[in-house]
Every structure is written in C-alpha cells, then in structure tokens.
Design a protein around this motif. Structure first.
Motif, PDB file in Angstrom:
ATOM      1  N   VAL A 115       7.053 -27.928 -20.945  1.00 61.19           N
ATOM      2  CA  VAL A 115       8.340 -28.420 -21.455  1.00 61.19           C
ATOM      3  C   VAL A 115       8.897 -29.498 -20.538  1.00 61.19           C
ATOM      4  N   LYS A 116       8.977 -29.192 -19.256  1.00 64.30           N
ATOM      5  CA  LYS A 116       9.534 -30.173 -18.320  1.00 64.30           C
ATOM      6  C   LYS A 116       8.683 -31.425 -18.274  1.00 64.30           C
ATOM      7  N   GLY A 117       7.367 -31.257 -18.312  1.00 65.22           N
ATOM      8  CA  GLY A 117       6.467 -32.403 -18.269  1.00 65.22           C
ATOM      9  C   GLY A 117       6.646 -33.343 -19.439  1.00 65.22           C
ATOM     10  N   THR A 118       6.958 -32.785 -20.605  1.00 62.95           N
ATOM     11  CA  THR A 118       7.187 -33.621 -21.784  1.00 62.95           C
ATOM     12  C   THR A 118       8.365 -34.562 -21.563  1.00 62.95           C
ATOM     13  N   GLY A 119       9.393 -34.066 -20.914  1.00 68.63           N
ATOM     14  CA  GLY A 119      10.536 -34.920 -20.601  1.00 68.63           C
ATOM     15  C   GLY A 119      10.207 -35.953 -19.548  1.00 68.63           C
ATOM     16  N   ILE A 120       9.393 -35.576 -18.568  1.00 66.78           N
ATOM     17  CA  ILE A 120       9.006 -36.500 -17.503  1.00 66.78           C
ATOM     18  C   ILE A 120       8.200 -37.665 -18.061  1.00 66.78           C
ATOM     19  N   ILE A 121       7.241 -37.366 -18.931  1.00 68.12           N
ATOM     20  CA  ILE A 121       6.426 -38.433 -19.515  1.00 68.12           C
ATOM     21  C   ILE A 121       7.309 -39.411 -20.289  1.00 68.12           C
ATOM     22  N   GLY A 122       8.258 -38.881 -21.055  1.00 70.25           N
ATOM     23  CA  GLY A 122       9.200 -39.750 -21.756  1.00 70.25           C
ATOM     24  C   GLY A 122       8.675 -40.344 -23.048  1.00 70.25           C
ATOM     25  N   ASP A 123       7.575 -39.817 -23.565  1.00 73.80           N
ATOM     26  CA  ASP A 123       6.986 -40.323 -24.807  1.00 73.80           C
ATOM     27  C   ASP A 123       7.613 -39.598 -25.998  1.00 73.80           C
ATOM     28  N   PRO A 124       8.242 -40.325 -26.932  1.00 74.39           N
ATOM     29  CA  PRO A 124       8.877 -39.685 -28.094  1.00 74.39           C
ATOM     30  C   PRO A 124       7.923 -38.863 -28.946  1.00 74.39           C
ATOM     31  N   GLU A 125       6.633 -39.078 -28.802  1.00 70.01           N
ATOM     32  CA  GLU A 125       5.664 -38.312 -29.587  1.00 70.01           C
ATOM     33  C   GLU A 125       5.757 -36.815 -29.279  1.00 70.01           C
ATOM     34  N   GLY A 126       6.308 -36.475 -28.124  1.00 70.12           N
ATOM     35  CA  GLY A 126       6.425 -35.079 -27.746  1.00 70.12           C
ATOM     36  C   GLY A 126       7.650 -34.378 -28.297  1.00 70.12           C
ATOM     37  N   LEU A 127       8.514 -35.089 -28.995  1.00 70.86           N
ATOM     38  CA  LEU A 127       9.769 -34.487 -29.466  1.00 70.86           C
ATOM     39  C   LEU A 127       9.588 -33.345 -30.474  1.00 70.86           C
ATOM     40  N   PRO A 128       8.665 -33.417 -31.426  1.00 71.54           N
ATOM     41  CA  PRO A 128       8.508 -32.282 -32.344  1.00 71.54           C
ATOM     42  C   PRO A 128       8.243 -30.962 -31.620  1.00 71.54           C
ATOM     43  N   LEU A 129       7.466 -31.006 -30.549  1.00 68.78           N
ATOM     44  CA  LEU A 129       7.234 -29.792 -29.768  1.00 68.78           C
ATOM     45  C   LEU A 129       8.512 -29.317 -29.094  1.00 68.78           C
ATOM     46  N   LEU A 130       9.302 -30.255 -28.598  1.00 68.08           N
ATOM     47  CA  LEU A 130      10.558 -29.881 -27.950  1.00 68.08           C
ATOM     48  C   LEU A 130      11.492 -29.187 -28.933  1.00 68.08           C
ATOM     49  N   PHE A 131      11.533 -29.646 -30.172  1.00 67.67           N
ATOM     50  CA  PHE A 131      12.396 -29.009 -31.173  1.00 67.67           C
ATOM     51  C   PHE A 131      11.955 -27.560 -31.411  1.00 67.67           C
ATOM     52  N   LYS A 132      10.644 -27.315 -31.386  1.00 67.75           N
ATOM     53  CA  LYS A 132      10.152 -25.947 -31.549  1.00 67.75           C
ATOM     54  C   LYS A 132      10.526 -25.095 -30.339  1.00 67.75           C
ATOM     55  N   TRP A 133      10.391 -25.666 -29.149  1.00 73.26           N
ATOM     56  CA  TRP A 133      10.728 -24.926 -27.932  1.00 73.26           C
ATOM     57  C   TRP A 133      12.220 -24.614 -27.857  1.00 73.26           C
ATOM     58  N   MET A 134      13.031 -25.454 -28.472  1.00 72.91           N
ATOM     59  CA  MET A 134      14.473 -25.185 -28.482  1.00 72.91           C
ATOM     60  C   MET A 134      14.807 -23.879 -29.207  1.00 72.91           C
ATOM     61  N   GLU A 135      13.904 -23.401 -30.036  1.00 68.93           N
ATOM     62  CA  GLU A 135      14.125 -22.165 -30.777  1.00 68.93           C
ATOM     63  C   GLU A 135      13.747 -20.927 -29.961  1.00 68.93           C
ATOM     64  N   GLN A 136      13.162 -21.136 -28.788  1.00 67.17           N
ATOM     65  CA  GLN A 136      12.768 -20.024 -27.922  1.00 67.17           C
ATOM     66  C   GLN A 136      13.781 -19.896 -26.784  1.00 67.17           C
ATOM     67  N   PRO A 137      14.538 -18.820 -26.727  1.00 67.45           N
ATOM     68  CA  PRO A 137      15.595 -18.684 -25.710  1.00 67.45           C
ATOM     69  C   PRO A 137      15.132 -18.941 -24.277  1.00 67.45           C
ATOM     70  N   SER A 138      13.915 -18.534 -23.939  1.00 67.60           N
ATOM     71  CA  SER A 138      13.453 -18.701 -22.561  1.00 67.60           C
ATOM     72  C   SER A 138      13.177 -20.157 -22.203  1.00 67.60           C
ATOM     73  N   LEU A 139      12.997 -21.009 -23.222  1.00 66.67           N
ATOM     74  CA  LEU A 139      12.660 -22.415 -22.977  1.00 66.67           C
ATOM     75  C   LEU A 139      13.697 -23.384 -23.538  1.00 66.67           C
ATOM     76  N   ALA A 140      14.655 -22.869 -24.298  1.00 61.65           N
ATOM     77  CA  ALA A 140      15.553 -23.728 -25.070  1.00 61.65           C
ATOM     78  C   ALA A 140      16.305 -24.736 -24.216  1.00 61.65           C
ATOM     79  N   ARG A 141      16.939 -24.277 -23.171  1.00 57.94           N
ATOM     80  CA  ARG A 141      17.764 -25.192 -22.376  1.00 57.94           C
ATOM     81  C   ARG A 141      16.926 -26.233 -21.644  1.00 57.94           C
ATOM     82  N   LEU A 142      15.754 -25.822 -21.171  1.00 58.87           N
ATOM     83  CA  LEU A 142      14.861 -26.779 -20.525  1.00 58.87           C
ATOM     84  C   LEU A 142      14.378 -27.811 -21.536  1.00 58.87           C
ATOM     85  N   ALA A 143      14.098 -27.366 -22.766  1.00 62.81           N
ATOM     86  CA  ALA A 143      13.682 -28.289 -23.823  1.00 62.81           C
ATOM     87  C   ALA A 143      14.810 -29.245 -24.178  1.00 62.81           C
TER      88      ALA A 143
END
Length: 214
Positions: A66-94
């Motif tokens: 999750v954190k790495g997706t933000g570091i890379i900064g590529d918008p292609e990773g956003l769909p995964l971030l939206f899915k991770w937002m639905e998981q309480p343990s990862l939501a805020r980091l996503a």
C-alpha cells in the motif's frame, strides 16, 4: 541495511543498492519504510509496480504494498488503493497513498469517513483498559472509498498512467520545491527525496530540522 547502501541508492541509483534495499524491506520490518522510500523512487516505474504486485499474496507485506503504491506515484495503482480502502487495517494508509498520487486532501475535499464501528482503537479513558498502544495510523483520516473514486473520475483526465506524481504534481524542481513549502511533513519528506534524486550534487534537505534552519 547500511546507511552507505541507502545513500548510494539515493544518490546514484545503483541497481545493486536498490535491490539490496528492497530485500531489506521484506526481512526487516523496522527498516522497511526507509528502504522503500528510496528504492521504489529509484526503480523504473514498471519494475517497481511489478515488485509490489509480487507482494500481493504475501502475508505480512500488505502495508509495504500500500505505502509503496503511493511512493511510486503512478495513477495505474489507484484501483488497488480503492479496494484497500475497504479494509480497516489498510484503509487509512491507502487513503494517504491516494493523496500522495493525486494531491487530494481527505479533510478539505470532504473525502473522509468516521471511524468504522467495528474498529476499536485504544487507549480509552477506562482505567481497566489494558490496551495503551496508539493505532499505527492514528494520525491519518479514514477515507471514504466511493467518494474518493468519484473525486478521481472527475480528475483522472489530467493524469497519465505510467508517469510518476508527487502530491498530484508532476515531479519537477519547481513543483517539489512548492511541496517543501506547503506540504505536510510526510509530503515534504517525499519532496526532499525526489529533489535529492533530481539534484544528486546537492545535500538532502533536512525536513526534520528546526524551522529557522529550513
């Protein structure tokens, strides 16, 4: 992970040093954040995303992904971030990673949620409570995944997959210097690292120094 390896990867982008940092991130959780902050910025976008994709099914590596997706900064990773937002343990980091890529502000753009009912975060005011640890993402707001998706659909035309962004801006000297002046502390640290990569002959900007020295 030695400081020398970290510095060589940051300044020169040496492939061996970069791979050493990525290996360290997988076996030494305490050093993982420092390692990926440099390694994923130095690795080519396609290779960095492939490395993160390989972690998708590896237990214990979810936060790195999750954190790495933000570091890379590529918008292609956003769909995964939206899915991770639905998981309480990862939501805020996503949510934070989403902001790092797009420049959104969960508070100001009305993209945050209340704390989910099923999430019990300590410590509480109960004197008999044994949980005295703060939540690992205590300082981050809860993202509203659907609102974030809608916000992104309205703005995605201004971004390009395969390209790296920092806080919603193209990675240029001027944009990074602006983030250093106006961003939050972790955004400023990201900008400082990006600047060090663009200008390897200059010292790394110390975002932790007292304000009068910055």
């Amino acid at each position: 992970m030695s400081h020398a390896t970290w510095s060589v990867a940051l300044r020169g982008g040496d492939p061996t040093a970069v791979e050493d940092l990525l290996a360290t991130a997988l076996v030494k959780p305490r050093l993982a954040n420092a390692a990926i902050q440099v390694a994923l910025r130095r690795k080519p976008v396609a290779g960095a995303r492939a490395w993160l994709a390989a972690l998708a099914g590896v237990a214990g590596c979810e936060r790195i992904a999750v954190k790495g997706t933000g570091i890379i900064g590529d918008p292609e990773g956003l769909p995964l971030l939206f899915k991770w937002m639905e998981q309480p343990s990862l939501a805020r980091l996503a949510g934070e990673a989403f902001c790092f890529i797009t420049g959104a502000n969960l508070n100001k753009d009305y993209l945050k949620n209340d704390t989910p009912r099923e999430v019990a975060e300590g410590p509480t005011e109960d004197p008999n409570e044994n949980n005295v640890k703060l939540a690992v993402d205590e300082d981050l707001p809860w993202p509203a995944a659907k609102k974030c998706e809608f916000w992104w659909r309205e703005r995605k035309k201004n971004f390009h997959n395969g390209k790296r962004y920092c806080c919603g801006k193209e990675i240029t000297l001027a944009n990074l210097q602006d983030i250093l002046k106006t961003g939050y502390q972790r955004q400023r640290l990201a900008a400082a690292l990006e600047l060090a990569i663009l200008e390897p002959s200059k010292p790394l900007f110390n975002t932790l120094a007292p304000g009068w020295r910055q």
